[in-house]
Design an enzyme around this catalytic site. Structure first.
Site, short mmCIF file in Angstrom:
data_model
loop_
_atom_site.label_atom_id
_atom_site.label_comp_id
_atom_site.label_asym_id
_atom_site.label_seq_id
_atom_site.Cartn_x
_atom_site.Cartn_y
_atom_site.Cartn_z
N ASP A 186 44.10 -7.20 18.90
CA ASP A 186 44.36 -7.62 20.35
C ASP A 186 44.78 -9.22 20.37
O ASP A 186 44.50 -9.89 19.18
CB ASP A 186 43.16 -7.65 21.25
C1 BGC Z 1 44.59 -7.31 26.38
C2 BGC Z 1 45.25 -6.11 25.76
C3 BGC Z 1 46.88 -6.75 25.82
C4 BGC Z 1 47.04 -7.89 25.09
C5 BGC Z 1 48.63 -8.33 25.54
C6 BGC Z 1 45.07 -8.69 25.77
O1 BGC Z 1 44.62 -9.49 26.40
O2 BGC Z 1 43.11 -7.16 26.08
O3 BGC Z 1 45.16 -5.03 26.42
O4 BGC Z 1 47.79 -5.45 25.47
O5 BGC Z 1 46.37 -8.72 25.95
O6 BGC Z 1 48.96 -8.70 26.68
#
Ligand code: BGC
Length: 755
Positions: free
Chosen positions: A233
C-alpha cells in the site's frame, strides 16, 4: 499488442543497482523503467469502483483532480447485490476504462471484512462475510483481468479500521485469520488468479503486513500458490530490506532512491541475498509482460453504456428493508401527489472520500429521474428539508413539513453527509444527523405514508426512527447513476433484489468488536475471534436491526422440497442439495438464495451457522425452478491451529436454505464421515489425546497396564482423572514404575509423521 519479454535475458543483463531501482516506484503511480534495456514503466492507479487517474496537467496532487471516469456503485452497494455475473461485468467495464487510459493495474477490489460498522472505509468493502467477499471479489478480478488489466486485491490483511492504520497491530489468532480475514483473499487467489495483491499498512500480530513473511510467503505463496506480484500500500513499507525478504515485490510510491540504496547496501553487506531481489524483479517483469499482452485492441470507452451498467448495478444493490402495507412501488401513472424531501434527492451523495474518489463523467439525481418517469397525473414537489453543510437552516423544515402535509406520499431522502465516510478516519457513531431525524419525525407527524430512501456506505442505525416510515429503501453510496436506479425502484420499474451483506445492529454497543475497536496503544485485539457480524449475533441470539442477508422484494418466494445426498467422505466429501423455489407473488423478481451450514457437534466452538453458498435466481410470477448447490469438505471444516490445516470432523451438519440468516426456510441434517483427525503426539500431549490416537492409544494403554501395583489402565475413574494431564506430568508422577521405553521409541519414529 502482443509482447513477449525475454525475462531470463533481462535478468542476466540487469545490474544490482538497476534491480534495486525496479523494486520501488518511479513516482506516485508509475513503476521505475530501465531505458537501456527497454523495460517500461507501467501505471498502477485507483481504485475499486472507478478509475481515478490523476490528471497529468494538474499542478498538484488532489483526490479531486482526476480524469473523468464512470463512478460505479461503491463496494458496499455491489456487495449487497450478491450478483456474481453483475460484478464480473462491472469489473470488465472498470478494466476497459483502465486500459483505454493505459493503466496496467487497477488498485482494487477492496475486500476487507467489515469487522466494525464504524470503519471509515466500509463503503469500499463488500461484506462482513468472507464467502461474499471472496466470491464477489473474484468476480471483479475476473472482469478487470478479462480486459488485460491487472487487479490488485487489497488490503492484505486484517486492515479493518482507519484509526492508526499505518501502525496499528491487529492481534488476531490464527484460526480467526484463516476462517474470517484471510478466507476471502484465499478464494480470490485460488480461483481468479489476480496478477497483484496489495499488502496493507497495518501490522498483523506485531509485524507490518508489507514485511510479514508468514503472510506474504507462507500463506500467500506456499499455501495458496499465488503467482503474481505483491505491491505495498502507498507508503506501507518501513524497512525495504525486511519487505523484500518477507516476499514483497514492489514498494509504492517512489522513495526517491532511498529504498534502492538500502537494498544495494544490504546485498553488499550480506544482509539479504541478491537472489531475493531477483525473485521480486522477475515478478515485476512477469507483471509487465502480462499487462503488455493485453486482450485485444484498446477500444474507446463507451461511457453511455457504462452509465447504463452503473444504473443497473445500483438498482440490483439497493435493499428494501421494510415495506409496510406494500406502500412501494408507487404507481407513476396514478393520480396522486408525492412530496420529495431531502437535499440528497437533488444533490446526491454517491461515493466516499479518499483514494477511491472518482471524478464522475455524469451524475444523475433521483429528483430529475422521478420527474422524467412520472406520468401526467402524478404531481411531484421538492423541498430540500436540510442543508448539506449540516448548518441549521430554520426555514427548510417547515417548508418540507407543509409539502408533506399537502401530499399523498412523502419520499424522504436521508443519509450520511460527505466527509463522514472516508479513508483515513473511522466513524464515531451509527446515527444519521440530528437535523435529518428531526425532519423525518416532523414529516411523519403530518403524513402517514412516508418512504425513506437512504444513502450511506457503512450501515446506519435504523431502529430508533424506522417506525416513522412505512418503507425504507437502503440505496447505499450507489455511484453516478444511482439517482435513476432509485427512481426505477420507487416506481417499480425495477424490483428490489439487494440483500444485506452486513448486519444492521440494533445498537452500536451490540457489535462484537465494540469493546475492542479501534484499540489502544498501537494494538487492536480481535477479541471476538471468529464471531464477526451475524456469526456473533446468532451465537448470542441477540435481536438485530435487520439481519444479515435480509432484503424484501415486490414479490414473494416460497422454498420447498429440500433434498440432500452425501457422496464420499473426508476430504472427498460432497454434499449435493436441491430444492424448489417458486415466485408466489404478483411480479417478476429475483431471490438471493442463501445456504447456511451449522456443525451440530464439534470438538471446537463454531458459529451456529455460516453462509457457505448463495445464488441469485430470477423468476416470473407463478414460476418455479429447481435450485441446486454443492458443498465440499472445506465448507464443512474449521481451521485447526493444532493441525495447521482445515479439519473436517465427522458428524452431523445442518444444511439450511433461506432468505436471510434469520429467515431459514428449509433445514435438513446430513451425516458426513471422515477419518478422525490425527494430532502429532508429543510428551506434552494430553493423556486423552494419546488415548484417542490409533497407534499411540493402544501403546499407552499397554504401557500403563505394566505399571506395578497400579490400577491406572484398568480403572476408568482414575483414567478419567489423568486424561487431562500432559503425558510428561503423568510419567513424572508415576516415576520409575513406568517403563517409557516404547513411548520414547514411538516418538522417535514418528517425529516425521504427517499431522
Ligand atoms: C489506500 C489504497 C490506495 C492507495 C493509492 C492508500 O492510501 O489505502 O487503497 O490504493 O492509497 O491511492
Amino acid at each position: 499488442m502482443h509482447e513477449e519479454i525475454d525475462i531470463p535475458g533481462l535478468m542476466a543483463a540487469l545490474t544490482l543497482e538497476e534491480k534495486a531501482t525496479l523494486l520501488s516506484g518511479r513516482d506516485g503511480w508509475g513503476t521505475a523503467g530501465i531505458e537501456r534495456l527497454g523495460i517500461p514503466s507501467i501505471t498502477l492507479t485507483d481504485g475499486p469502483h472507478g478509475l481515478r487517474m490523476q490528471d497529468p496537467r494538474a499542478a498538484s496532487f488532489s483526490f479531486d483532480v482526476s480524469l473523468p471516469a464512470t463512478c460505479f456503485p461503491t463496494a458496499a452497494a455491489l456487495g449487497s447485490s450478491w450478483d456474481v455475473d453483475l460484478l464480473t461485468r462491472v469489473g470488465a467495464a472498470l478494466g476497459a476504462e483502465s486500459r483505454a487510459a493505459d493503466v496496467a493495474v487497477l488498485l482494487g477490489p477492496g475486500i476487507n471484512i467489515k469487522r466494525s460498522p464504524l470503519c471509515g472505509r466500509n463503503f469500499e468493502y463488500l461484506s462482513e462475510d468472507p464467502v461474499i467477499s471472496g466470491r464477489l471479489g473474484a468476480a471483479l478480478v475476473r472482469g478487470v483481468q478479462s480486459t488485460g488489466v491487472g487487479a490488485s486485491v487489497k488490503h492484505f490483511a486484517a486492515n479493518n479500521q482507519e484509526t492508526d492504520r499505518m501502525r496499528v497491530s491487529a492481534e488476531v489468532d490464527v484460526r480467526t485469520l484463516r476462517e474470517i480475514y484471510l478466507a476471502g483473499f484465499e478464494h480470490i487467489v485460488t480461483t481468479a488468479k489476480p496478477w497483484t495483491m496489495m499488502a496493507a499498512y497495518n501490522r498483523v500480530n506485531g509485524v507490518y503486513a508489507a514485511q510479514n513473511g508468514w503472510l506474504l510467503t507462507e500463506v500467500l505463496r506456499d499455501d495458496w500458490a499465488f503467482d503474481g506480484l505483491v505491491v505495498s500500500d502507498w507508503g506501507a513499507v518501513t524497512d525495504p530490506v525486511a519487505a523484500v525478504t518477507a516476499g514483497l515485490d514492489l514498494e509504492m510510491p517512489s522513495t526517491n532512491g532511498g529504498s534502492a540504496a538500502q537494498l544495494v547496501d544490504a546485498v553488499k553487506a550480506g544482509r539479504i541475498e541478491e537472489a531475493d531481489l531477483d525473485r521480486a524483479v522477475t515478478r515485476l517483469l512477469t507483471l509487465i509482460e502480462r499487462t503488455a499482452q493485453g486482450s485485444g485492441p484498446v477500444e474507446k470507452v463507451d461511457f453511455a453504456q457504462h452509465h447504463t451498467l452503473a444504473r443497473r448495478a445500483a438498482a440490483e444493490s439497493a435493499v428494501l428493508l421494510k415495506n409496510d402495507d406494500a406502500i412501494l412501488p408507487l404507481d407513476p401513472d396514478a393520480r396522486m401527489s408525492v412530496a420529495v424531501i431531502g437535499e440528497f434527492a437533488r444533490t446526491p451523495t454517491f461515493q466516499g472520500g479518499g483514494s477511491s474518489r472518482v471524478n464522475a463523467v455524469q451524475v444523475d439525481n433521483a429528483l430529475d429521474a422521478l420527474a422524467a418517469a412520472a406520468g401526467e397525473h402524478l404531481r411531484l414537489s421538492f423541498s430540500p428539508g436540510f442543508a448539506l453543510s449540516g448548518e441549521e437552516e430554520p426555514a427548510l423544515l417547515p417548508e418540507a413539513v407543509s409539502a408533506a402535509e399537502a401530499a399523498d406520499v412523502a419520499v424522504v431522502f436521508l443519509g450520511l453527509p460527505e466527509g463522514m465516510e472516508s479513508e483515513g478516519h473511522d466513524r464515531e457513531h451509527l446515527d444519521l444527523p440530528d437535523v435529518q431525524l428531526r425532519l423525518l419525525e416532523a414529516v411523519a407527524r403530518v403524513n402517514r405514508d412516508v418512504v425513506v430512501v437512504l444513502a450511506n456506505g457503512g450501515v446506519v442505525q435504523v431502529t430508533s426512527w424506522e417506525r416513522h416510515a412505512k418503507a425504507v429503501l437502503e440505496g447505499w453510496l450507489n455511484g453516478q447513476a444511482g439517482g435513476g436506479a432509485i427512481a426505477d425502484l420507487l416506481f417499480g420499474r425495477a424490483n428490489p433484489c439487494g440483500r444485506l451483506a452486513e448486519t444492521i445492529p440494533l445498537r452500536l454497543q451490540d457489535n462484537p468488536s465494540h469493546l475492542n475497536f479501534p484499540g489502544t496503544d498501537g494494538t487492536v485485539l480481535y477479541g471476538e475471534r471468529i464471531y464477526v457480524g451475524y456469526r456473533y449475533y446468532d451465537a448470542k441470539d441477540l435481536p438485530v436491526g435487520h439481519p444479515f442477508g435480509h432484503g424484501l422484494s415486490y414479490t414473494t418466494f416460497a422454498y420447498s422440497d429440500l433434498r440432500t445426498e452425501v457422496d464420499g467422505e473426508g476430504e472427498e466429501a460432497v454434499v449435493r442439495a436441491r430444492f424448489t423455489l417458486t415466485n408466489t407473488g404478483p411480479v417478476a423478481g429475483k431471490e438471493v438464495v442463501q445456504v447456511y451450514v451449522g456443525d451440530v457437534a464439534c470438538s471446537v466452538d463454531r458459529p451456529v451457522r455460516e453462509l457457505k453458498a448463495f445464488t441469485k435466481v430470477e423468476l416470473a410470477p407463478g414460476r418455479s425452478t429447481p435450485v441446486e448447490f454443492e458443498l465440499r469438505a472445506r465448507d464443512l471444516s474449521f481451521f485447526s491451529p493444532a493441525h495447521d490445516r482445515w479439519v473436517l470432523e465427522a458428524g452431523d451438519f445442518d444444511i439450511s436454505v433461506g432468505a436471510s440468516s434469520r429467515d431459514l426456510r428449509l433445514t435438513t441434517t446430513v451425516t458426513v464421515a471422515a477419518p478422525p483427525p490425527v494430532l502429532p503426539l508429543t510428551l506434552e500431549s494430553l493423556v486423552r489425546e494419546w488415548l484417542a490416537d490409533p497407534i499411540g492409544g493402544p501403546l499407552l494403554r499397554q504401557t500403563l497396564s505394566r505399571v506395578r501395583g497400579s490400577a491406572l489402565a484398568a480403572d476408568p475413574t482414575i483414567l478419567s482423572m489423568v486424561e487431562s494431564m500432559p503425558l510428561s506430568r503423568l510419567i513424572t508422577m508415576v516415576g520409575d514404575r513406568l517403563d517409557t521405553g516404547d513411548i520414547t521409541r514411538f516418538l522417535e519414529q514418528t517425529t516425521a509423521r504427517e499431522p
